[in-house]
Scaffold this active site. Structure first.
Site, short mmCIF file in Angstrom:
data_model
loop_
_atom_site.label_atom_id
_atom_site.label_comp_id
_atom_site.label_asym_id
_atom_site.label_seq_id
_atom_site.Cartn_x
_atom_site.Cartn_y
_atom_site.Cartn_z
N GLY A 185 6.42 8.24 3.91
CA GLY A 185 6.39 9.65 4.60
C GLY A 185 5.95 9.46 6.07
O GLY A 185 5.24 8.61 6.59
N ASP A 203 -2.69 10.77 4.46
CA ASP A 203 -3.38 10.88 3.52
C ASP A 203 -4.88 10.10 3.69
O ASP A 203 -6.01 10.29 3.26
CB ASP A 203 -3.15 10.39 2.32
CG ASP A 203 -2.12 11.26 1.58
OD1 ASP A 203 -2.06 12.50 1.50
OD2 ASP A 203 -0.88 10.54 1.04
N ARG A 225 -1.70 13.84 -2.99
CA ARG A 225 -1.27 13.64 -4.13
C ARG A 225 -1.98 12.51 -5.01
O ARG A 225 -2.54 12.69 -6.04
CB ARG A 225 0.24 13.00 -4.24
CG ARG A 225 1.05 12.78 -5.46
CD ARG A 225 2.37 12.28 -5.53
NE ARG A 225 2.11 10.66 -4.66
CZ ARG A 225 3.05 10.14 -4.06
NH1 ARG A 225 4.27 10.94 -3.85
NH2 ARG A 225 3.14 9.06 -3.40
N ASP A 250 -6.09 7.11 3.00
CA ASP A 250 -6.32 6.63 1.76
C ASP A 250 -6.30 5.17 1.89
O ASP A 250 -6.05 4.22 0.67
CB ASP A 250 -5.58 7.03 0.57
CG ASP A 250 -4.09 6.94 0.93
OD1 ASP A 250 -3.55 6.56 1.67
OD2 ASP A 250 -3.18 7.25 -0.28
N THR A 296 -0.14 7.30 7.67
CA THR A 296 -0.12 8.16 6.63
C THR A 296 -1.05 9.37 6.88
O THR A 296 -2.17 9.16 7.03
CB THR A 296 -0.21 7.32 5.19
OG1 THR A 296 -0.70 8.38 4.34
CG2 THR A 296 -1.46 6.52 5.25
N ASP A 299 0.79 2.37 1.79
CA ASP A 299 0.73 1.21 0.70
C ASP A 299 1.99 0.67 0.28
O ASP A 299 2.43 -0.55 0.18
CB ASP A 299 -0.21 1.48 -0.48
CG ASP A 299 0.61 2.88 -1.03
OD1 ASP A 299 1.46 3.46 -0.46
OD2 ASP A 299 -0.01 3.24 -2.03
N ARG A 342 13.38 5.80 2.07
CA ARG A 342 13.13 4.88 0.82
C ARG A 342 14.38 3.89 0.74
O ARG A 342 15.55 4.12 0.89
CB ARG A 342 12.87 5.83 -0.35
CG ARG A 342 11.75 6.67 -0.32
CD ARG A 342 11.36 7.46 -1.77
NE ARG A 342 10.40 8.23 -1.67
CZ ARG A 342 9.09 7.90 -1.54
NH1 ARG A 342 8.77 6.61 -1.42
NH2 ARG A 342 7.94 9.05 -1.16
#
Length: 324
Positions: free
Chosen positions: A14, A131, A175, A133, A129, A106, A75
């Site tokens: 992303g 996120d 997500r 995370d 990213t 990741d 992708r």
């Protein structure tokens, strides 16, 4: 010190604001150190297809303020195969490319790890990213911009909520991680924040809303998209418990990925871009460059990609205290 002369950079997964600042830093740092620099379009898919082009300092001019990624991202099912990775390696060898910088999350680092195992090519990662995370960095590239986008949107939503005495359920991205929801919830004065890392105590939320409904003319509930029920179900439950409320749902969606990166994201991407190239020159590989307590540090890919599954309990406590 390594004998690296040709370095390529790609963005994968992303997109996130600040990726362009990272590309710029990688290209210009490589040139500063006398290296030949290349850009790979459309991530690992472009690597498999041989979509690789030389880049100079001018090719990354006037991009630091732009969201998205000039190298595009995609992708790649083919890169997941041994044959696809073999094609990718052969494309690198055709251009005598010695090393890679990959910007992503990741999935990007998992692919890089596999590539290193099979072909022993030096790769350094940069955490791109929204996120936030990944282990091994206090902040990921794009996270600060994303939460500021949420804050700006929720502030505007509260204006209309205040005018109409409404309760808004705002669904934000996340997500697998609730960090966007949690920080933006604190900064917008949300009455509750629902995230995938924690079980939702609906009884407590309903009691809180009931306690404050005479004292407030607007209410905001922030829900991460990864919450097991999602914004729509949360809105329906609140409406069912409080029929007199005018409950509305707003899903912010992909506006959180776009936009001009904040100063923090531009500086973070620049610092990590310089560190990534200089790390390769020093002989590093299979690591992610991150920022911990203000200092650049390197974390092995296999540790960086382990999702942060715990949130700072003090942040959730702050939401509860300040929602009175």
């Amino acid at each position: 010190m390594s004998n690296i002369n040709n370095i390529a950079v790609l963005t994968s997964g992303g997109d996130s604001p600040g990726m362009n600042a990272g590309i710029r830093a990688v290209i210009r740092t490589g040139i500063y150190h006398g290296k030949n620099m290349f850009g790979i379009r459309r991530g690992y898919d472009g690597l498999v297809q041989g979509d690789i082009t030389p880049m100079d300092a001018k090719s990354v001019a006037n991009i630091i303020q732009r969201g998205g990624t000039i190298l595009k991202t995609a992708r790649s099912d083919e890169f997941r195969t041994v044959e696809g990775r073999q094609k990718a390696y052969e494309n690198l060898k055709k251009l005598n490319i010695d090393a890679l910088v990959v910007i992503g999350g990741d999935g990007t680092f998992t692919g890089a790890s596999k590539f290193i195992e099979e072909f022993d090519i030096p790769i350094i990662g940069m955490p791109g990213t929204i996120d936030n995370d990944l282990n091994g960095t206090d902040f990921t590239i794009g996270y600060d911009t994303a939460i500021n986008t949420v804050v700006d949107a929720v502030d505007k939503i509260r204006d209309t909520a205040e005018s109409h005495d409404r309760l808004f359920v705002v669904e934000v991205m996340g997500r697998d991680s609730g960090l966007i929801a949690l920080r933006s919830g604190i900064s917008t004065g949300a009455e509750a924040v629902l995230i995938p890392e924690l079980e939702v105590d609906y009884d407590a939320i309903m009691k809180r809303l009931d306690k404050t409904r005479k004292n407030k003319s607007s209410r905001i509930i922030i829900v991460a998209e990864g919450d097991k029920e999602g914004g729509m179900v949360v809105a329906e439950k609140i409406q069912s418990n409080f029929p007199a409320y005018d409950v509305r749902l707003s899903i912010l969606g992909h506006i959180q990925r776009g936009g001009s990166p904040t100063c923090m994201d531009r500086v973070l991407a620049s610092r990590l871009g310089v560190a990534a190239v200089e790390g390769l020159i020093e002989g590093r590989k299979g690591e992610m460059a991150g920022l911990i307590c203000g200092n650049v540090q390197f974390t092995p890919f296999n540790k960086a990609i382990k999702h942060i599954d715990k949130v700072n309990e003090n942040l959730t406590r702050i939401v509860e205290i300040l929602s009175l």
